[in-house]
Design a protein around this motif. Structure first.
Motif, PDB file in Angstrom:
ATOM      1  N   ALA A   1      14.117  -1.076  -1.062  1.00 33.14           N
ATOM      2  CA  ALA A   1      15.516  -0.663  -0.899  1.00 33.14           C
ATOM      3  C   ALA A   1      16.442  -1.872  -0.936  1.00 33.14           C
ATOM      4  O   ALA A   1      17.516  -1.821  -1.533  1.00 33.14           O
ATOM      5  CB  ALA A   1      15.705   0.080   0.420  1.00 33.14           C
ATOM      6  N   ARG A   2      16.050  -2.949  -0.283  1.00 33.40           N
ATOM      7  CA  ARG A   2      16.857  -4.176  -0.366  1.00 33.40           C
ATOM      8  C   ARG A   2      16.046  -5.413   0.004  1.00 33.40           C
ATOM      9  O   ARG A   2      15.027  -5.339   0.682  1.00 33.40           O
ATOM     10  CB  ARG A   2      18.107  -4.074   0.515  1.00 33.40           C
ATOM     11  N   VAL A   3      16.556  -6.530  -0.508  1.00 33.39           N
ATOM     12  CA  VAL A   3      16.012  -7.845  -0.153  1.00 33.39           C
ATOM     13  C   VAL A   3      17.179  -8.631   0.398  1.00 33.39           C
ATOM     14  O   VAL A   3      18.279  -8.601  -0.170  1.00 33.39           O
ATOM     15  CB  VAL A   3      15.415  -8.554  -1.389  1.00 33.39           C
ATOM     16  N   GLU A   4      16.977  -9.281   1.525  1.00 34.91           N
ATOM     17  CA  GLU A   4      18.076 -10.029   2.158  1.00 34.91           C
ATOM     18  C   GLU A   4      17.694 -11.497   2.354  1.00 34.91           C
ATOM     19  O   GLU A   4      16.529 -11.826   2.521  1.00 34.91           O
ATOM     20  CB  GLU A   4      18.399  -9.418   3.519  1.00 34.91           C
ATOM     21  N   ILE A   5      18.744 -12.301   2.344  1.00 38.02           N
ATOM     22  CA  ILE A   5      18.599 -13.750   2.443  1.00 38.02           C
ATOM     23  C   ILE A   5      19.342 -14.225   3.682  1.00 38.02           C
ATOM     24  O   ILE A   5      20.437 -13.731   3.978  1.00 38.02           O
ATOM     25  CB  ILE A   5      19.282 -14.424   1.217  1.00 38.02           C
ATOM     26  N   SER A   6      18.760 -15.188   4.388  1.00 38.39           N
ATOM     27  CA  SER A   6      19.458 -15.800   5.514  1.00 38.39           C
ATOM     28  C   SER A   6      19.358 -17.316   5.422  1.00 38.39           C
ATOM     29  O   SER A   6      18.316 -17.856   5.027  1.00 38.39           O
ATOM     30  CB  SER A   6      18.861 -15.318   6.837  1.00 38.39           C
ATOM     31  N   THR A   7      20.445 -17.995   5.751  1.00 38.80           N
ATOM     32  CA  THR A   7      20.405 -19.460   5.769  1.00 38.80           C
ATOM     33  C   THR A   7      20.578 -19.975   7.197  1.00 38.80           C
ATOM     34  O   THR A   7      20.693 -21.175   7.419  1.00 38.80           O
ATOM     35  CB  THR A   7      21.523 -20.059   4.880  1.00 38.80           C
TER      36      THR A   7
ATOM     37  N   THR B   1      13.160  -4.694   2.709  1.00 35.70           N
ATOM     38  CA  THR B   1      13.147  -3.419   3.417  1.00 35.70           C
ATOM     39  C   THR B   1      12.813  -2.343   2.399  1.00 35.70           C
ATOM     40  O   THR B   1      13.342  -2.367   1.287  1.00 35.70           O
ATOM     41  CB  THR B   1      14.530  -3.144   4.053  1.00 35.70           C
ATOM     42  N   ASP B   2      11.909  -1.413   2.758  1.00 30.59           N
ATOM     43  CA  ASP B   2      11.524  -0.393   1.779  1.00 30.59           C
ATOM     44  C   ASP B   2      12.330   0.889   1.961  1.00 30.59           C
ATOM     45  O   ASP B   2      13.175   0.985   2.861  1.00 30.59           O
ATOM     46  CB  ASP B   2      10.001  -0.150   1.787  1.00 30.59           C
ATOM     47  N   SER B   3      12.070   1.879   1.109  1.00 30.41           N
ATOM     48  CA  SER B   3      12.869   3.108   1.093  1.00 30.41           C
ATOM     49  C   SER B   3      12.718   3.928   2.378  1.00 30.41           C
ATOM     50  O   SER B   3      13.511   4.827   2.626  1.00 30.41           O
ATOM     51  CB  SER B   3      12.453   3.960  -0.111  1.00 30.41           C
ATOM     52  N   GLU B   4      11.702   3.614   3.196  1.00 31.00           N
ATOM     53  CA  GLU B   4      11.579   4.318   4.486  1.00 31.00           C
ATOM     54  C   GLU B   4      12.199   3.525   5.624  1.00 31.00           C
ATOM     55  O   GLU B   4      12.049   3.882   6.792  1.00 31.00           O
ATOM     56  CB  GLU B   4      10.100   4.561   4.803  1.00 31.00           C
ATOM     57  N   GLY B   5      12.838   2.402   5.292  1.00 36.53           N
ATOM     58  CA  GLY B   5      13.494   1.604   6.326  1.00 36.53           C
ATOM     59  C   GLY B   5      12.575   0.591   6.998  1.00 36.53           C
ATOM     60  O   GLY B   5      12.986  -0.118   7.922  1.00 36.53           O
ATOM     61  N   LYS B   6      11.331   0.520   6.544  1.00 39.79           N
ATOM     62  CA  LYS B   6      10.412  -0.489   7.100  1.00 39.79           C
ATOM     63  C   LYS B   6      10.843  -1.858   6.619  1.00 39.79           C
ATOM     64  O   LYS B   6      11.240  -2.025   5.465  1.00 39.79           O
ATOM     65  CB  LYS B   6       8.991  -0.228   6.604  1.00 39.79           C
ATOM     66  N   THR B   7      10.771  -2.861   7.523  1.00 36.53           N
ATOM     67  CA  THR B   7      11.182  -4.199   7.119  1.00 36.53           C
ATOM     68  C   THR B   7      10.187  -5.241   7.651  1.00 36.53           C
ATOM     69  O   THR B   7       9.385  -4.941   8.529  1.00 36.53           O
ATOM     70  CB  THR B   7      12.635  -4.462   7.583  1.00 36.53           C
TER      71      THR B   7
ATOM     72  N   GLY C   1       0.779  -1.238   0.000  1.00 35.22           N
ATOM     73  CA  GLY C   1       0.000   0.000   0.000  1.00 35.22           C
ATOM     74  C   GLY C   1       0.806   1.280   0.000  1.00 35.22           C
ATOM     75  O   GLY C   1       0.352   2.303  -0.519  1.00 35.22           O
ATOM     76  N   SER C   2       2.005   1.266   0.568  1.00 33.38           N
ATOM     77  CA  SER C   2       2.782   2.509   0.656  1.00 33.38           C
ATOM     78  C   SER C   2       3.280   2.942  -0.716  1.00 33.38           C
ATOM     79  O   SER C   2       3.494   4.130  -0.952  1.00 33.38           O
ATOM     80  CB  SER C   2       3.978   2.318   1.596  1.00 33.38           C
TER      81      SER C   2
END
Ligand code: MTE
Ligand code: MO
Length: 466
Positions: free
Chosen positions: A385-391, A438-444, A379-380
């Motif tokens: 801003a980024r997509v992160e992966i964890s194993t 994480t979006d451009s406002e830092g929301k994750t 909706g925003s």
């Protein structure tokens, strides 16, 4: 019951709920007074459409409202008599006999009546734009009469000639406008946006939060595919509405739009509403769409016209659009007042920030795991801003590569389409991989999102690796 009152169909027809009269319906040989039922049951609104007549057709059409068997039970309690002999028969027309022809191999089907499916991961992952034939379908009733053949050359002109009624708020005649008139008056635009059902990821929601919103229904099998990304063309609601409802739109602009809702009505009887302020803001790219990826909408996706409200739950993107109106309260329809509501009793509108793993492939030679998927801000309309992966279950994260070059640049200054991303991580001892955006406002995204009656789950996407 041998001694119960006997009525003719004409007597029943008089009690159609108008002018303070009760609402009667018939079903098989029985006569029922559904006045109280209409008020209390979410399906009552639908059955109420049969006021004074036979409810059989609605029964079939709204089959999903009684997979619990509850509606039938309620109805028996409301029985007030029976029809005179010889008048019991009702039409046995099958409301589903003109459904579009569908290729069962391109979608994962949950229900046939009403038709409901999801897009397979492979189709979601294979292109930036999802094809209309693969895009999930969520119908609540039969596809209304608008059938066309795939090769039908009259499709485009039927779109132009389609009419939408814009109901007046106060007295006065409601203008009915042709699509071609709307197009020449307000112009057309193309916007790129995901379309997502509020129930997408219900399966993970059930597993991770114990949410039981969909348990026991065919929809508990939903994985991640009640989703797609497309280019939608149509007419801007931020142009149409101020021209047709100048007074309400003027006030809405002054007061932040708080008090009005835009009601969309489909030819199948389905309705939904969204706050006017959202729809009026041109940055939100809300349109009355006629085309998907450059083609007239397909019958399942709302031909000839649908509401397309980027970042807003699928449920409010009303298909087979025939009416638009403004209301001071959200529209009183079951999909607005009962279904697609959150745990606070509010209509779900904005979709949440989301990322989804669509594929994992292990390369045994290099001992690397390639992971790919999509992410969007909902909706925003913020950029991703980024997509992160964890194993390691979220202890450490590494960044995925976002394919920025393929993102479509529309008129919009917001981002409602998805981004595709891919990553290579070590396959050594990896049993599970997860992602977060994480979006451009830092929301994750959080690991597990709160229970929302089965809707809008957006915890980390986790996939087991074998
Ligand atoms: N509009 C009408 N008229 N009837 C419907 O059943 N389903 C809604 C929405 N609009 C619906 C509708 C729901 S819940 C969703 S998720 C989307 O349409 C699905 O759109 P699609 O079938 O084109 O993917
Ligand atoms: Mo939906």
């Amino acid at each position: 019951k041998p001694n119960e009152p006997v009525y003719t169909r004409s007597q029943v027809a008089l009690n159609d709920g108008t002018d303070n009269k009760p609402t009667w319906v018939t079903y098989l040989a029985g006569v029922y007074d559904i006045s109280s039922f209409k008020a209390i049951h979410p399906g009552g609104h639908i059955i109420g459409q049969a006021a004074g007549a036979d409810v059989g057709g609605f029964w079939e059409v709204w089959a999903h409202h009684h997979h619990s068997g509850k509606v039938g039970g309620y109805l028996e309690e409301l029985r007030i008599g029976r029809l005179v002999e010889g008048e019991e028969e009702h039409s046995t027309d099958d409301p589903y006999d003109s459904e579009p022809i569908r290729d069962p191999s391109v979608q994962t089907i949950f229900m046939e009546r009403p038709y409901c499916s999801e897009t397979p991961n492979k189709a979601l992952n294979s292109a930036y734009l999802t094809s209309p034939s693969a895009l999930y379908v969520r119908n609540h009733a039969p596809v209304p009469e608008c059938a066309w053949e795939p090769e039908d050359s009259t499709r485009e002109s039927n779109v132009q000639n389609h009419e939408v009624c814009f109901e007046r708020v106060q007295n006065g005649t409601s203008p009915t406008l042709k699509v071609s008139d709307l197009q020449s008056r307000f112009g057309t635009v193309t916007v790129t946006s995901i379309l997502q059902c509020a129930g997408n990821r219900a399966g993970e929601d059930i597993k991770n939060t114990g949410d039981s919103g969909f348990t026991g229904t065919p929809l508990e099998r939903i994985t991640v595919g009640m989703l797609g990304n497309a280019q939608w063309s149509g007419i801007r609601l931020s142009s149409i509405l101020p021209a047709l409802y100048p007074e309400q739109c003027g006030k809405a602009k002054e007061h932040g739009g708080g008090e009005w809702h835009v009601v969309f009505e489909g030819a199948d009887g389905y309705e939904g509403s969204t706050p006017l302020a959202r729809v009026l803001d041109p940055r939100n790219d809300c349109i009355l769409a006629t085309h998907m990826n450059g083609e007239p909408l397909s019958p399942d996706h709302g031909y000839p016209m649908r509401a397309l409200l980027p970042g807003i739950a699928g449920a409010r993107n009303v298909k087979w659009l025939q009416g638009v109106s403004l209301s001071k309260v959200p529209v009183d329809a079951p999909w607005n007042e009962y279904y697609y509501k959150n745990s606070f009793g509010e209509q779900i509108q904005q979709l949440p920030l989301q990322s989804i793993i669509l594929n994992t492939t292990t390369n045994s030679q290099t001992n690397k795991l390639s992971v790919s998927g999509v992410a969007y801000s909902g909706g925003s309309g913020n950029a991703i801003a980024r997509v992160e992966i964890s194993t390691d279950g979220g202890k450490t994260w590494s960044s995925a590569n976002i394919k920025n070059e393929e993102i479509k640049k529309d008129q919009s200054n917001k981002s409602f389409g998805w981004v595709r991303w891919s990553a290579n991580v070590s396959a050594e001892n990896t049993t599970e991989v997860c992602c977060r955006a994480t979006d451009s406002e830092g929301k994750t995204q959080c690991e597990i999102s709160p229970k929302q009656r089965g809707y809008i789950y957006n915890g980390w996407s986790k996939v087991e690796v074998i």
